[in-house]
Design a protein around this motif. Sequence first.
Motif: not given
Length: 476
Positions: A245-262
Amino acid sequence: MTSKLLTELLQSLSLLSVLLLIGVFLRAKVKLFQKLYLPASVIGGFIGLLISPEILGRLSSFSISEEWIKTYSLLPGVLSIPIFAAIPLGMFLNENKNIKSLYPTKVLIGFGIFQCASMAQSAIGYATNMLFSKIDPSLNMYRTFGYELSAGFAGGHGLAAATGKLLEGFGIAQWEIAQGVALTTATIGLVGGMIFGIIFINIAVRTNKTNVIKKIVNDKDDNNSINKIDKNMEVGYNNDITKQASLGRETFLSSSIETITFHLAIIFSVCGLAFIVLNAIKKLGIPGLDVLPVWTYSMIIMFALNILIKKFKLAWMVDAKVKAKIIGTLSDFAIVSAITSLPIKAIIHYIAPIIVMCVVGFIATYLIVFIFNNMLFKGDYAFERAIISWGTLTGVLITGMTLLKICDPEYKSPALTEFSLGFSLMSVTGLLVVPILNTVLAVGSTWDNFITAVISSALYLAFAFLIYFIHRKSNA
């Protein structure tokens, strides 16, 4: 904090990580752990307890240092703040259903029965406290003893690990003991709940009380027999890459901020605001509000923030699945550290009342869950609704889901969907109810807490019956 202290913290966390990995390995290899569905954090925690000063330290000079054990005893309380703060984040943000369809009658009835059983567990705990205070005054039962039954049974290891921080904030000198007692009841509940749950399922199948599995047995579908369950769920991993399974949607791009970091940034920011609010309330000296734990305020603030996110149509930024993985990660470390630092000597001192309240807790939970589900649902998947409640009330949600999966392999009944909605409702209503209960816990006597738990249990049950009669009358 100095560099040396940070290094010590990193080193102590590395040991917890090793214990978690050992837990993963043992879960994958030991049949008993698979059959009981013990989480790697619980297994690893008990391995840590074995090599702690409380056990190995008495037999050898080699054991975990006392300083690390002290860190481990404090860590669950610290981690509980972001864990509880994260719960409202993403709640209902991507829900397209209206409020009427979101909380149908059967969800509310199930919610009432579940909460009735949970509060009954608290009442049993406090009653045990008062009983043993009379029988054996030398035990020196502390005022809040008994809270740990519901915290461990209905709350699971996650809430049990946070018990110490909660009671420490209330000035309870025995908060470390209480944390150990709560983890003990959580473990007894998890193991006992699974074993008894499987027994209940087998009896229900033989007496034709199940609504799904009997069809499977009659059809002689060996692939879905009662003794067969997803092997991946047992061993705790999925080695088929195509089915992972997938961990979830990637709501942000890594060029700005990691989704988990956000998501972490939001959670930790809310924790900071909660500390500011609590400190302000303490300075103002507002009675009742100044004794509530900081995580209560973090949940309230996050719930308000969640409403703003939805109002300004920013739901795309938040993924509830990513949030859940963050909560799970923090909980894993909280649980393994809490069990590793269990105060064995203190728990043994209170072993008699612990056993009594756990036995009575099992009996009361069974009676409430199965009798009232049968009464209010009358064959409408009553057993399936009861078994998922039983598993969750004695272990955690995954325990309830696992038991349900045994008697409803494909989740064809509405039990899981309705229970999940009811579980979300508990988080929302908890914002109002928990502060009241915690205020009584902070300043009230054991008797005050007992009466509050009894009244709360009765009110929840009355609520379930009220919804039932209203629904029946409207359909008459």
